[in-house]
Design a protein around this motif. Structure first.
Motif, PDB file in Angstrom:
ATOM      1  N   ASP A 138       0.830  -1.208   0.000  1.00 57.27           N
ATOM      2  CA  ASP A 138       0.000   0.000   0.000  1.00 57.27           C
ATOM      3  C   ASP A 138       0.863   1.255   0.000  1.00 57.27           C
ATOM      4  N   GLN A 139       1.952   1.246   0.747  1.00 61.00           N
ATOM      5  CA  GLN A 139       2.837   2.412   0.775  1.00 61.00           C
ATOM      6  C   GLN A 139       3.473   2.654  -0.598  1.00 61.00           C
ATOM      7  N   VAL A 140       3.932   1.581  -1.231  1.00 60.17           N
ATOM      8  CA  VAL A 140       4.535   1.726  -2.559  1.00 60.17           C
ATOM      9  C   VAL A 140       3.493   2.224  -3.557  1.00 60.17           C
ATOM     10  N   ALA A 141       2.268   1.716  -3.446  1.00 55.65           N
ATOM     11  CA  ALA A 141       1.205   2.159  -4.349  1.00 55.65           C
ATOM     12  C   ALA A 141       0.947   3.655  -4.195  1.00 55.65           C
ATOM     13  N   GLU A 142       0.992   4.172  -2.967  1.00 53.18           N
ATOM     14  CA  GLU A 142       0.819   5.614  -2.744  1.00 53.18           C
ATOM     15  C   GLU A 142       1.962   6.405  -3.360  1.00 53.18           C
ATOM     16  N   LEU A 143       3.173   5.886  -3.233  1.00 54.68           N
ATOM     17  CA  LEU A 143       4.344   6.582  -3.773  1.00 54.68           C
ATOM     18  C   LEU A 143       4.344   6.599  -5.296  1.00 54.68           C
ATOM     19  N   ARG A 144       3.625   5.678  -5.918  1.00 56.93           N
ATOM     20  CA  ARG A 144       3.547   5.638  -7.374  1.00 56.93           C
ATOM     21  C   ARG A 144       2.494   6.601  -7.932  1.00 56.93           C
ATOM     22  N   LYS A 145       1.685   7.197  -7.101  1.00 56.65           N
ATOM     23  CA  LYS A 145       0.645   8.123  -7.568  1.00 56.65           C
ATOM     24  C   LYS A 145       1.264   9.494  -7.871  1.00 56.65           C
ATOM     25  N   PRO A 146       0.851  10.166  -8.944  1.00 55.15           N
ATOM     26  CA  PRO A 146       1.365  11.506  -9.254  1.00 55.15           C
ATOM     27  C   PRO A 146       0.712  12.566  -8.370  1.00 55.15           C
ATOM     28  N   GLN A 147       1.111  12.558  -7.099  1.00 51.12           N
ATOM     29  CA  GLN A 147       0.496  13.446  -6.114  1.00 51.12           C
ATOM     30  C   GLN A 147       1.532  14.273  -5.336  1.00 51.12           C
ATOM     31  N   PHE A 148       2.779  14.288  -5.812  1.00 50.68           N
ATOM     32  CA  PHE A 148       3.850  14.959  -5.085  1.00 50.68           C
ATOM     33  C   PHE A 148       4.391  16.137  -5.899  1.00 50.68           C
ATOM     34  N   HIS A 149       4.884  17.130  -5.189  1.00 46.69           N
ATOM     35  CA  HIS A 149       5.515  18.298  -5.806  1.00 46.69           C
ATOM     36  C   HIS A 149       6.913  18.474  -5.217  1.00 46.69           C
ATOM     37  N   SER A 150       7.838  18.968  -6.033  1.00 39.58           N
ATOM     38  CA  SER A 150       9.210  19.181  -5.580  1.00 39.58           C
ATOM     39  C   SER A 150       9.632  20.619  -5.845  1.00 39.58           C
ATOM     40  N   LEU A 151      10.039  21.306  -4.789  1.00 39.45           N
ATOM     41  CA  LEU A 151      10.554  22.664  -4.924  1.00 39.45           C
ATOM     42  C   LEU A 151      11.839  22.673  -5.738  1.00 39.45           C
ATOM     43  N   TYR A 152      12.069  23.762  -6.457  1.00 39.07           N
ATOM     44  CA  TYR A 152      13.355  23.936  -7.115  1.00 39.07           C
ATOM     45  C   TYR A 152      14.432  23.997  -6.029  1.00 39.07           C
ATOM     46  N   PRO A 153      15.565  23.324  -6.194  1.00 34.26           N
ATOM     47  CA  PRO A 153      16.637  23.425  -5.198  1.00 34.26           C
ATOM     48  C   PRO A 153      17.205  24.836  -5.156  1.00 34.26           C
ATOM     49  N   THR A 154      17.811  25.180  -4.032  1.00 36.03           N
ATOM     50  CA  THR A 154      18.319  26.546  -3.857  1.00 36.03           C
ATOM     51  C   THR A 154      19.445  26.866  -4.825  1.00 36.03           C
ATOM     52  N   SER A 155      20.141  25.843  -5.344  1.00 40.88           N
ATOM     53  CA  SER A 155      21.196  26.118  -6.318  1.00 40.88           C
ATOM     54  C   SER A 155      20.625  26.672  -7.617  1.00 40.88           C
ATOM     55  N   PHE A 156      19.321  26.459  -7.876  1.00 47.93           N
ATOM     56  CA  PHE A 156      18.668  26.990  -9.067  1.00 47.93           C
ATOM     57  C   PHE A 156      17.980  28.327  -8.803  1.00 47.93           C
ATOM     58  N   THR A 157      17.864  28.731  -7.559  1.00 49.09           N
ATOM     59  CA  THR A 157      17.134  29.969  -7.228  1.00 49.09           C
ATOM     60  C   THR A 157      17.990  30.930  -6.413  1.00 49.09           C
ATOM     61  N   ARG A 158      19.313  30.748  -6.465  1.00 51.94           N
ATOM     62  CA  ARG A 158      20.224  31.536  -5.637  1.00 51.94           C
ATOM     63  C   ARG A 158      20.063  33.039  -5.871  1.00 51.94           C
ATOM     64  N   ASN A 159      19.823  33.461  -7.095  1.00 56.50           N
ATOM     65  CA  ASN A 159      19.779  34.893  -7.421  1.00 56.50           C
ATOM     66  C   ASN A 159      18.370  35.391  -7.713  1.00 56.50           C
ATOM     67  N   THR A 160      17.349  34.678  -7.218  1.00 53.11           N
ATOM     68  CA  THR A 160      15.973  35.095  -7.446  1.00 53.11           C
ATOM     69  C   THR A 160      15.299  35.417  -6.118  1.00 53.11           C
ATOM     70  N   GLU A 161      14.266  36.229  -6.176  1.00 56.47           N
ATOM     71  CA  GLU A 161      13.516  36.626  -4.985  1.00 56.47           C
ATOM     72  C   GLU A 161      12.161  35.928  -4.971  1.00 56.47           C
ATOM     73  N   GLY A 162      11.541  35.939  -3.781  1.00 52.25           N
ATOM     74  CA  GLY A 162      10.223  35.352  -3.645  1.00 52.25           C
ATOM     75  C   GLY A 162      10.274  33.864  -3.372  1.00 52.25           C
ATOM     76  N   PRO A 163       9.105  33.243  -3.208  1.00 52.32           N
ATOM     77  CA  PRO A 163       9.058  31.807  -2.898  1.00 52.32           C
ATOM     78  C   PRO A 163       9.604  30.979  -4.053  1.00 52.32           C
ATOM     79  N   ARG A 164      10.201  29.844  -3.707  1.00 50.52           N
ATOM     80  CA  ARG A 164      10.717  28.956  -4.739  1.00 50.52           C
ATOM     81  C   ARG A 164       9.574  28.276  -5.481  1.00 50.52           C
TER      82      ARG A 164
END
Length: 280
Positions: A138-164
């Motif tokens: 059941d846990q693996v089945a939940e992890l296979r669902k497209p229900q997660f979001h990933s923030l841009y890492p800080t190395s990609f937003t070092r020179n930008t303002e506002g929320p990532r």
């Protein structure tokens, strides 16, 4: 070593990593003191890393990260100890490299140039293929669902303002049952609800249970399948005396789509996320 590397590129196996030892790293300057120094622009390790990267796929950089640099110097920077990126020295938990990106690397390599003073800092590796048997169906089945979001890492937003910004929704586990893959960053991947957060915590615990800690010595190069193994770093104490821990990193991509190639401003440097977000 050409054939074993090609074999690893074709099938990275259960562990998801490959180790080369005894590479030459002599004739080093002091460990850089600030972010973004280019003291090794003409260093012979560039050729070594390019040969390995191009055997596995093609050496690439990202326009949004370090201005498209193809080789990244991983070392502590004074005042950035707690940044969760390559300039920090606190523990860096398990993550897929560039988890947010539709063209995240297929492989990455970490070459040790210099150890930390106590020789205790470890590169931590954990394979999804070792971890999943510790979870319920059941846990693996939940992890296979497209229900997660990933923030841009800080190395990609070092020179930008506002929320990532974030990418998704996406699954954390994908691929066949016998050859699963992972897309996960314990610092940046979030679920839509409390149930999803619980399975992410269970996954993190499973990854910790099967973790391998590698204390790299100068001349050690570890190559990772970025879809099979997540990696991190243990904490260490920098001294900022020119002799601190220093690694070099490369990315390798098996195939760059034609549309992305035609949008690239420079050879080997993938387009900015602002230009390709939502395309894949």
């Amino acid at each position: 070593m050409r054939k074993p590397l090609l074999d690893f590129g074709a099938e990275s196996g259960e562990s998801g990593y490959f180790m080369l030892r005894g590479l030459m790293v002599d004739d080093l300057p002091e460990t850089p003191a600030v972010h973004g120094m280019t003291s090794l622009d003409d260093h012979f390790t560039n050729g070594t890393l390019m040969l390995v990267a191009d055997l596995l796929g093609s050496l690439v950089g990202y326009q949004d990260e370090k201005s498209g640099a193809l080789f990244h110097d991983v070392h502590p920077v004074r005042g950035e100890e707690h940044r969760i990126e390559n300039s920090g020295s606190v523990a860096f938990d398990f993550h897929t490299e560039n988890v947010h990106h539709p063209l995240r690397p297929d492989f990455l390599g970490l070459l040790c140039l210099r150890q930390d003073h106590e020789a205790i800092a470890a590169t931590r590796l954990s394979s999804v293929r070792d971890a999943l048997p510790l979870l319920t169906e059941d846990q693996v089945a939940e992890l296979r669902k497209p229900q997660f979001h990933s923030l841009y890492p800080t190395s990609f937003t070092r020179n930008t303002e506002g929320p990532r910004p974030s990418s998704g929704p996406h699954p954390v586990i994908f691929g066949s049952v016998d050859q699963p893959f992972i897309r996960f960053n314990s610092h940046n991947t979030r679920a839509a609800d409390a149930g999803g957060e619980r399975v992410l915590r269970a996954l993190t615990e499973a990854l910790e249970s099967v973790c391998r800690d590698l204390v790299l010595a100068p001349g050690d190069l570890v190559v990772l399948d970025n879809h099979v193994v997540v990696h991190g770093r243990s904490a260490f104490q920098p001294r900022y005396d020119g002799r601190d821990r220093w690694l070099r990193r490369f990315y390798s991509l098996r195939s760059t789509p034609l549309w992305a190639q035609r949008m690239m401003r420079h050879p080997r440097v993938l387009p900015a996320m602002a230009d390709i977000r939502g395309v894949v």
